[in-house]
Structure formats: C-alpha cells, structure tokens
Design an enzyme around this catalytic site. Structure first.
Site, mmCIF file in Angstrom:
data_model
loop_
_atom_site.group_PDB
_atom_site.id
_atom_site.type_symbol
_atom_site.label_atom_id
_atom_site.label_comp_id
_atom_site.label_asym_id
_atom_site.label_seq_id
_atom_site.Cartn_x
_atom_site.Cartn_y
_atom_site.Cartn_z
ATOM 1 N N ASP A 28 0.865 -1.177 0.000
ATOM 2 C CA ASP A 28 0.000 0.000 0.000
ATOM 3 C C ASP A 28 0.904 1.230 0.000
ATOM 4 O O ASP A 28 2.069 1.158 0.420
ATOM 5 C CB ASP A 28 -0.888 -0.046 1.247
ATOM 6 N N ASP B 31 -1.865 -1.146 5.963
ATOM 7 C CA ASP B 31 -2.132 -0.727 7.341
ATOM 8 C C ASP B 31 -3.609 -0.811 7.705
ATOM 9 O O ASP B 31 -3.974 -0.489 8.840
ATOM 10 C CB ASP B 31 -1.621 0.696 7.583
#
Length: 212
Positions: A8, A173
């Site tokens: 990400d 996350d």
C-alpha cells in the site's frame, strides 16, 4: 516461496498525517472534514474521486462550488498532499533490495490523481526518482475503478501481473484490506503507520547476507 511483494502507499510506503490533510482542506474552505476523510476511505465525492467515478476536473468543479472560490489543480493537490508526512528512506531501500534480488515489487493503493501527480513525479523521494523507480508496477484505485477492500481490486492486480496469490505478500495498514487479501489466498502483513516493517518483510523474503 514468496516471489511478489505488494505494498500500500499511504501508511506503508509513506507515513500519513490525516489531521494535517483535514486542516489543509479546512484552510481551503471545506466543511465537515472529520466525516469525509480518514486514513483508509473517503466519503461523498472525495470517495468518488478515488474509485474513479469522478475525474480530477469534476472534483475541482465540485470543490470550487462547495468552497465558493475558483480552485485549481494545485490548490487541490496541496490539500491532498496534507496526507504526506514522511517518505522513510528505509522503506524505499527495502523495495529496491527486493527488486534487485529478482523479486517483483508492486504498489496497490486507494488513491487519486492529486496524490499520484506527486508520487509519479521526480519529487517523490527528494532524490529525483518517482515511485516507479521503486516498483515494477503501480495499481491505482481510480484507474482500476475499484477500491480495496473489494476482492476485485486484488483479482485485477493478480490477473494483470500474472502472479499467484500463494507466492504473494501484501502489506497494508488497514485491517479490512488485509482480511480481503487473505480471503484471496494472498499472504499478508499488517503494517502500522509510521512503524518500521522493513525487517519483517526481508525476513519473509528469505533475507540472507547476499541482499544487495
């Protein structure tokens, strides 16, 4: 064996500051930002920008109408870049180590044209490199027309890269994104914004003294 490493962008490759982003939007004349922005998904036409159903130009038009002032691409980019806090060198070096060892590095991000105007420029790392210097491929939600945690986002990436889920590690996350990747058979590592995940990734990649 892990051959593919998918990261990400916000909260993993770069450290994010949601409060700073909200503050910049308020500074520009936006209202109710607490209900519209967070670290993972956006609401209203902010979300439409990231799922690709609204173009950057259409976002600027709506934003200008809302704030009562004629905003530019640069104005909106300034607001969105409030999310950017740091680009830790250790993260970039780890991505390069993986690539130089013959492993595939991919970015899969819920993002928008304003953030990527910076990330895909030579200003990204302050050393004259864009994010493409560190990754073999970059998958952006607004171009795929689908956002994590939808399974389609992961399927799109796997199919277009021609890679197997059981040979792939995904680092994110967001717990919902991690869970979605797991449901696709992808190995996962949940990162924490601002914390060092690099050694764990290198260990999972089979770190040896031969890392370049």
């Amino acid at each position: 064996m892990l051959r593919n490493f998918v990261f990400d962008l916000g909260g993993v490759i770069i450290t994010i500051d949601t409060a700073q982003a909200k503050s910049r939007f308020v500074e520009m004349g936006f209202k109710d930002m607490d209900s519209r922005l967070d670290a993972y998904t956006q609401q209203g036409y902010f979300g439409q920008l990231e799922d690709g159903s609204l173009s950057a130009e259409e976002f600027i038009a709506k934003a200008s109408e809302e704030t009562g002032r004629r905003l530019s691409f640069s104005d909106c980019k300034y607001c969105w870049l409030g999310y950017r806090k740091e680009v830790p060198q250790r993260n970039l070096e780890t991505m390069l180590k993986l690539r130089r060892s013959g492993l595939k590095v991919i970015v899969l991000s819920n993002t928008n044209p304003f953030m990527m105007d910076w990330a895909e420029s030579n200003d990204f790392d302050s050393q004259g490199h864009s994010i493409h210097y560190y990754a073999d491929a970059v998958y952006k939600s607004y171009e795929m027309k689908v956002m994590k945690p939808a399974r389609e986002a992961f399927s799109f990436m796997l199919e277009h890269e021609g890679i197997k889920p059981d040979e792939t590690l995904f680092v994110d996350d967001g717990q919902r994104n991690v869970d979605a990747a797991n449901s696709c058979g992808i190995h996962t590592l949940k990162a924490v914004n601002g914390e060092d995940w690099t050694q764990k990734v290198l260990e999972l990649a089979g770190e040896t003294d031969g890392w370049k």
